[in-house]
Design an enzyme around this catalytic site. Structure first.
Site, short mmCIF file in Angstrom:
data_model
loop_
_atom_site.label_atom_id
_atom_site.label_comp_id
_atom_site.label_asym_id
_atom_site.label_seq_id
_atom_site.Cartn_x
_atom_site.Cartn_y
_atom_site.Cartn_z
N LYS A 52 120.76 -16.93 -118.56
CA LYS A 52 119.60 -17.83 -118.55
C LYS A 52 119.25 -18.25 -119.98
CE LYS A 52 117.98 -15.97 -114.19
NZ LYS A 52 117.06 -15.16 -113.40
N GLN A 96 112.40 -11.06 -114.54
CA GLN A 96 113.66 -10.77 -113.84
C GLN A 96 113.47 -9.64 -112.82
OE1 GLN A 96 116.39 -12.62 -114.11
NE2 GLN A 96 117.62 -11.36 -112.74
N ASP A 119 110.35 -19.74 -111.20
CA ASP A 119 111.21 -19.12 -110.18
C ASP A 119 110.82 -19.58 -108.77
OD1 ASP A 119 113.38 -17.46 -110.82
OD2 ASP A 119 112.06 -15.87 -111.55
N1 GUN Z 1 116.95 -11.43 -109.53
C1 GUN Z 1 117.97 -11.93 -108.80
N2 GUN Z 1 117.85 -13.28 -108.71
C2 GUN Z 1 116.75 -13.62 -109.39
C3 GUN Z 1 116.12 -14.87 -109.68
O1 GUN Z 1 116.54 -15.96 -109.26
N3 GUN Z 1 115.01 -14.80 -110.45
C4 GUN Z 1 114.50 -13.63 -110.90
N4 GUN Z 1 113.38 -13.66 -111.62
N5 GUN Z 1 115.06 -12.46 -110.66
C5 GUN Z 1 116.19 -12.46 -109.91
#
Ligand code: GUN
Length: 283
Positions: A52, A96, A119
């Protein structure tokens, strides 16, 4: 002829569009920034967070990292989120998941200001999606809609079957397909005769979390198959929930793993950061 849907190429197209928009904003003196919070050091989360941050760098989005120790208390995390909510320089806040077991994920997600919820996990974002109002949409299902549209797959009037009912993928996926006028069925671990249902699908989205579970017996000839799964097989190679080699010859289009849905999730996160800038400007 089977079409392999190239998520890597399509995600680059989207990131390039975001990059151009970010550079346009920079000329107006506006910067775009994303706060990325990771608690603990789960290795898989570390890889996702790293990807990311790399995407932010590519697009010209500033990423501000918070790497918190496993022992961080929930109150400490909530205090940080509160600070970032108020910080006008921060457009998006990403925590996350999964969080360590001593934390309540729902409470943490709810603490993020909906205007910065890139998100799309906040109950307000999910509610807005359900009733067709503007708001952030969870990146993986939003990326799948984008993959289908940019691959010229018609959704309206099609039988769409989603395997999996998670809050992050299955449920928002079903709502998005419905919004595009698909006829949608959600299946899950308690579905009776899963094959009978999935064989009706013109568009089959698989988010079941079991390596290579979906073989050609589950797939109608000519279907479009979208694989959300990502696993390492016995040879340490990446594979999805779909047995690609078995299914590819019977479908009209399919996403590979890696290089299908995965890169789209991050591209949509970048797009959501831009949306956040627009929302903050209109406040
Ligand atoms: N953990 C697994 N996929 C995601 C996601 O798309 N966003 C976040 N914040 N955590 C995750």
């Amino acid at each position: 002829m089977i079409k392999i849907i190239d998520g890597k190429a399509i995600s680059k197209e989207i990131k390039d569009e975001v990059k151009e928009a970010v550079s346009g904003l920079k000329e107006q003196g506006i910067t775009v920034s994303l706060a990325v919070i990771q608690v603990g050091n789960d290795p898989a989360s570390g890889v996702y967070v790293g990807n990311k941050k790399k995407a932010c760098e590519y697009c010209g989005i500033e990423s501000v990292s918070y790497e918190l120790a496993e022992e961080t208390t929930q109150d400490e995390l909530l205090t940080l989120i509160e600070k970032l909510n108020k910080d006008e320089k921060i457009n998006g806040i990403l925590v996350q998941l999964p969080l360590p077991k001593h934390m309540d994920e729902d409470a943490v997600i709810k603490a993020i200001a909906p205007i910065k919820d890139v998100d799309g996990f906040h109950p307000q974002s999910v509610g807005a999606l359900c009733i067709g109002q503007p708001g952030f949409v969870s990146c993986t299902p939003a990326g799948i809609i984008e993959l289908l549209k940019r691959s010229n797959v018609e959704i309206a009037g099609k039988e769409c079957v989603v395997i999996g009912r998670s809050n992050i993928v299955g449920k928002p996926m079903a709502i998005l397909l419905l919004r595009e006028n698909g006829t949608v069925t959600i299946t899950h671990s308690r579905t009776k005769d899963l094959k009978e249902v999935t064989k009706r699908a013109d568009i089959l989205v698989v988010a079941i979390g079991k390596p290579k579970m979906i073989t050609r017996e589950y797939v109608k000839e000519g279907a479009v198959v979208i694989d959300v799964g990502i696993h390492r097989n016995e040879n340490n190679k990446l594979c999805g929930d779909v047995d690609f080699d078995d299914v590819a010859p019977v479908c009209s289009a399919i996403t590979p793993v890696p290089g299908g849905v995965g890169p789209m999730t991050i591209a949509m996160l970048m797009k959501n950061c831009l949306t956040s800038v627009a929302l903050m400007q209109n406040q």
